[in-house]
Write a protein that holds these residues in place. Sequence first.
Motif, PDB file in Angstrom:
ATOM      1  N   LYS A  16      61.904 -92.428 -15.940  1.00 60.68           N
ATOM      2  CA  LYS A  16      60.862 -92.974 -15.070  1.00 60.68           C
ATOM      3  C   LYS A  16      59.597 -92.125 -15.061  1.00 60.68           C
ATOM      4  O   LYS A  16      58.642 -92.445 -14.393  1.00 60.68           O
ATOM      5  CB  LYS A  16      61.387 -93.110 -13.631  1.00 60.68           C
ATOM      6  N   ASP A  37      56.108 -90.750 -15.907  1.00 61.88           N
ATOM      7  CA  ASP A  37      54.954 -91.418 -16.503  1.00 61.88           C
ATOM      8  C   ASP A  37      54.297 -90.512 -17.532  1.00 61.88           C
ATOM      9  O   ASP A  37      54.643 -89.335 -17.669  1.00 61.88           O
ATOM     10  CB  ASP A  37      53.982 -91.940 -15.436  1.00 61.88           C
ATOM     11  N   ASP A  43      53.268 -98.829 -13.867  1.00 62.71           N
ATOM     12  CA  ASP A  43      54.088 -99.422 -14.929  1.00 62.71           C
ATOM     13  C   ASP A  43      53.504 -99.116 -16.306  1.00 62.71           C
ATOM     14  O   ASP A  43      54.244 -98.764 -17.227  1.00 62.71           O
ATOM     15  CB  ASP A  43      54.201-100.937 -14.715  1.00 62.71           C
ATOM     16  N   GLN A  44      52.182 -99.232 -16.458  1.00 65.21           N
ATOM     17  CA  GLN A  44      51.549 -98.904 -17.734  1.00 65.21           C
ATOM     18  C   GLN A  44      51.759 -97.432 -18.083  1.00 65.21           C
ATOM     19  O   GLN A  44      52.053 -97.100 -19.232  1.00 65.21           O
ATOM     20  CB  GLN A  44      50.042 -99.194 -17.685  1.00 65.21           C
ATOM     21  N   THR A  90      54.166 -95.478 -17.148  1.00 64.64           N
ATOM     22  CA  THR A  90      55.575 -95.257 -17.496  1.00 64.64           C
ATOM     23  C   THR A  90      55.865 -95.781 -18.904  1.00 64.64           C
ATOM     24  O   THR A  90      56.550 -95.112 -19.688  1.00 64.64           O
ATOM     25  CB  THR A  90      56.491 -95.931 -16.456  1.00 64.64           C
ATOM     26  N   ARG A  91      55.320 -96.945 -19.228  1.00 56.96           N
ATOM     27  CA  ARG A  91      55.516 -97.486 -20.584  1.00 56.96           C
ATOM     28  C   ARG A  91      54.847 -96.603 -21.634  1.00 56.96           C
ATOM     29  O   ARG A  91      55.377 -96.410 -22.727  1.00 56.96           O
ATOM     30  CB  ARG A  91      55.005 -98.924 -20.680  1.00 56.96           C
TER      31      ARG A  91
END
Length: 191
Positions: free
Chosen positions: A6, A8, A133-134, A136-137
């Motif tokens: 998780k 980032d 989210d970005q 983390t991706r």
Amino acid sequence: MTTAGKQDVVELLLDQHNQIKSLFSRVATEPQGAQKRELFEQLVHLLAVHETAEEEVVHPYARRKIEAGEQVVERRQHEEDKAKRELAALYDMGVDHPDFNAKLQTFSEEVLQHANREESEEFARLRQTASQDQLTRMAGAVRAAEATAPTRPHPHSGESATANLVAGPPLAVFDRARDAVRDWRQKQGSE
């Protein structure tokens, strides 16, 4: 800090900056010999994969999405290109060379200044621009890029994402084969 899955991209890169700082310190204080060489090889590996991943994942996003991204990324890439050449020269010089520690000190100062500028100019703006989210991706993409990155600097391969994607995997295979042979030789010498 979050767990690795998780974490980032900013957390991941900051962790790596801290590891780089620690390795610089450890290499600088270690007397000549096998342990110093091993620590320096760890530092070279980390710097090589870290910069490649930034060039493939972070810089392209920052160039497109953060305020003044083009200028920020151009300055960082210029610094990274210079650092690749200097790291390659240090690597070729070897830790037992009489000038190694002085050159390492100068190089360390430049790299740490570069890291500070990345953190304040690029990473802070990433946090403002990208969603959690970005981010983390992007950390997952950085890990994937690092898995296929060369393990030592190749200053003539280019510093763009495209250059890394084209030249990086073959160079990484070559580097990892050289690393395996080096490790085998060292092991044979210690038995």
